[in-house]
Design a protein around this motif. Structure first.
Motif, mmCIF file in Angstrom:
data_model
loop_
_atom_site.group_PDB
_atom_site.id
_atom_site.type_symbol
_atom_site.label_atom_id
_atom_site.label_comp_id
_atom_site.label_asym_id
_atom_site.label_seq_id
_atom_site.Cartn_x
_atom_site.Cartn_y
_atom_site.Cartn_z
ATOM 1 N N UNK A 1 0.834 -1.209 0.000
ATOM 2 C CA UNK A 1 0.000 0.000 0.000
ATOM 3 C C UNK A 1 0.866 1.255 0.000
ATOM 4 N N UNK A 2 1.855 1.300 0.887
ATOM 5 C CA UNK A 2 2.724 2.481 0.963
ATOM 6 C C UNK A 2 3.541 2.632 -0.312
ATOM 7 N N UNK A 3 4.053 1.510 -0.838
ATOM 8 C CA UNK A 3 4.865 1.562 -2.053
ATOM 9 C C UNK A 3 4.056 2.075 -3.243
ATOM 10 N N UNK A 4 2.853 1.558 -3.420
ATOM 11 C CA UNK A 4 2.015 2.006 -4.534
ATOM 12 C C UNK A 4 1.596 3.460 -4.368
ATOM 13 N N UNK A 5 1.303 3.863 -3.142
ATOM 14 C CA UNK A 5 0.924 5.263 -2.906
ATOM 15 C C UNK A 5 2.076 6.202 -3.227
ATOM 16 N N UNK A 6 3.290 5.820 -2.834
ATOM 17 C CA UNK A 6 4.455 6.656 -3.129
ATOM 18 C C UNK A 6 4.738 6.729 -4.624
ATOM 19 N N UNK A 7 4.656 5.596 -5.314
ATOM 20 C CA UNK A 7 4.968 5.576 -6.746
ATOM 21 C C UNK A 7 3.894 6.268 -7.573
ATOM 22 N N UNK A 8 2.629 6.048 -7.218
ATOM 23 C CA UNK A 8 1.551 6.690 -7.971
ATOM 24 C C UNK A 8 1.571 8.204 -7.794
ATOM 25 N N UNK A 9 2.083 8.672 -6.653
ATOM 26 C CA UNK A 9 2.163 10.109 -6.428
ATOM 27 C C UNK A 9 3.158 10.812 -7.333
ATOM 28 N N UNK A 10 4.036 10.065 -7.988
ATOM 29 C CA UNK A 10 5.001 10.664 -8.906
ATOM 30 C C UNK A 10 4.416 10.880 -10.298
ATOM 31 N N UNK A 11 3.256 10.312 -10.569
ATOM 32 C CA UNK A 11 2.611 10.496 -11.862
ATOM 33 C C UNK A 11 1.910 11.843 -11.919
ATOM 34 N N UNK A 12 1.805 12.452 -13.106
ATOM 35 C CA UNK A 12 1.101 13.745 -13.215
ATOM 36 C C UNK A 12 -0.383 13.603 -12.902
ATOM 37 N N UNK A 13 -0.929 14.646 -12.298
ATOM 38 C CA UNK A 13 -2.362 14.736 -12.003
ATOM 39 C C UNK A 13 -2.832 13.616 -11.074
ATOM 40 N N UNK A 14 -1.982 13.201 -10.178
ATOM 41 C CA UNK A 14 -2.363 12.199 -9.177
ATOM 42 C C UNK A 14 -2.213 12.806 -7.791
ATOM 43 N N UNK A 15 -2.604 12.041 -6.806
ATOM 44 C CA UNK A 15 -2.613 12.511 -5.430
ATOM 45 C C UNK A 15 -1.756 11.576 -4.587
ATOM 46 N N UNK A 16 -0.797 12.137 -3.864
ATOM 47 C CA UNK A 16 0.082 11.344 -3.005
ATOM 48 C C UNK A 16 -0.538 11.239 -1.623
ATOM 49 N N UNK A 17 -1.185 10.130 -1.353
ATOM 50 C CA UNK A 17 -1.876 9.977 -0.065
ATOM 51 C C UNK A 17 -0.893 9.901 1.103
ATOM 52 N N UNK A 18 0.317 9.394 0.866
ATOM 53 C CA UNK A 18 1.294 9.280 1.956
ATOM 54 C C UNK A 18 1.957 10.612 2.297
ATOM 55 N N UNK A 19 1.624 11.672 1.575
ATOM 56 C CA UNK A 19 2.111 13.005 1.949
ATOM 57 C C UNK A 19 1.232 13.641 3.021
ATOM 58 N N UNK A 20 0.137 12.979 3.366
ATOM 59 C CA UNK A 20 -0.771 13.486 4.395
ATOM 60 C C UNK A 20 -0.430 12.843 5.741
ATOM 61 N N UNK A 21 -0.160 13.673 6.723
ATOM 62 C CA UNK A 21 0.209 13.166 8.046
ATOM 63 C C UNK A 21 -0.930 12.373 8.669
ATOM 64 N N UNK A 22 -2.157 12.754 8.371
ATOM 65 C CA UNK A 22 -3.303 12.052 8.956
ATOM 66 C C UNK A 22 -3.333 10.589 8.523
ATOM 67 N N UNK A 23 -3.058 10.318 7.239
ATOM 68 C CA UNK A 23 -3.062 8.937 6.770
ATOM 69 C C UNK A 23 -1.904 8.143 7.364
#
Length: 226
Positions: free
Chosen positions: A78-100
Motif C-alpha cells: 500500500x505504501x509503495x504504490x501510494x508513493x509511486x503513484x504520487x510521482x505520476x502527473x495529475x495524481x494525489x500522493x496519499x502518503x504526503x498526508x500526516x493524517x493517513x
C-alpha cells in the motif's frame, strides 16, 4: 498567477468529486481478472515479489511474529504504490498526508505493545528500564523510556510524511525553474532539466526505501514484543 507549491498535495477533483480513490485503483488495471490456468508475466512478477517479501520478514520474526507477515506485506504494498503513484502527473500522493500516515502508524504500534503485554509482559516492561541503570536514575530512566516509546508512532508518521513532501517540493521548485529559464537562459534550463531527471530517479528510490523503512521499523517494534 503563481500556484502555491503546497497545492500539489491537495486531492484533484473531477465534477466536485475527489479523484484520490480512483488513483488508488489504478494498480487493479494491471491485473487480469479472467481466470487462467497459466499466469501472465504480471502475475508471475507479483507472486515473486510477495514471496521475496514474505521470506525476508519470516527470517526476522519469531514464530508468533510471523503471523503478522500478511498484514506487513499488505502495508508495504500500500505504501509503495501510494508513493509511486504520487510521482505520476495529475495524481494525489496519499502518503504526503500526516493524517493517513498516523492512521497507519498508531494502530500498528499499539498492536505491537498489546501483543507484548499479553504474551510476554515481563519482557515488555523490562524494556522500560535498561539493564545496569544506576539506582538513583531509575525513575528518570523509566520516564525517558516511556517518552521514547510514545514517540515511536509519531516518528513513523512524520518520517514518511517529511520525506515524501520534501521530495515533491524539491521537484516542483526545480521544474518551475526549468520553465522560467526556457525562454531566456536555454543552457541553464537544460541543466535544471537534467537535475529534474536525476531527482525523478532519486524519488523513485526514495518511494521504495521509505515504504521498506516504515515496515522495517514496525518489524523491529514487533521483535521486541514477541
Amino acid at each position: 498567477m503563481t500556484m502555491n507549491m503546497f497545492e500539489q498535495f491537495m486531492s484533484p477533483e473531477l465534477m466536485m468529486i475527489q479523484t484520490a480513490l480512483l488513483t488508488m485503483l489504478i494498480p487493479l488495471l494491471l491485473i487480469h481478472h479472467k481466470p487462467k490456468l497459466l499466469g501472465n508475466r504480471m502475475t508471475t512478477a507479483i507472486t515473486w515479489l510477495l514471496k521475496t517479501i514474505m521470506l525476508n520478514m519470516t527470517n526476522q520474526l519469531s514464530p508468533d511474529g510471523q503471523k503478522w507477515c500478511k498484514i506487513l506485506t499488505s502495508l508495504l504494498i500500500i505504501i509503495l504504490l501510494s508513493n509511486l503513484l504520487g510521482l505520476l502527473p495529475y495524481t494525489f500522493t496519499s502518503t504526503s498526508q500526516l493524517s493517513m500516515n498516523m492512521a497507519m502508524a498508531v494502530p500498528l504500534w499499539m498492536a505491537t505493545i498489546i501483543t507484548g503485554m499479553v504474551k510476554k509482559p515481563s519482557i515488555t516492561l523490562a524494556h522500560m528500564l535498561p539493564e545496569g541503570s544506576p539506582t538513583p536514575l531509575i525513575p528518570f530512566m523509566i520516564i525517558i523510556e516511556t517518552i521514547s516509546l510514545l514517540m515511536r508512532p509519531l516518528a513513523l508518521g512524520v518520517r514518511l510524511t517529511a520525506n515524501i513532501t520534501a521530495g515533491h517540493l524539491l521537484m516542483t521548485m526545480v521544474s518551475t525553474a526549468t520553465l522560467n529559464f526556457i525562454n531566456t537562459y536555454v543552457t541553464l534550463s537544460i541543466m535544471t532539466l537534467l537535475l529534474l531527471f536525476l531527482l525523478s530517479i532519486l524519488e523513485l528510490a526514495v518511494a521504495c526505501i521509505q515504504a521498506y523503512v516504515f515496515v522495517l521499523l514496525v518489524i523491529l517494534y514487533l521483535q521486541e514484543n514477541t
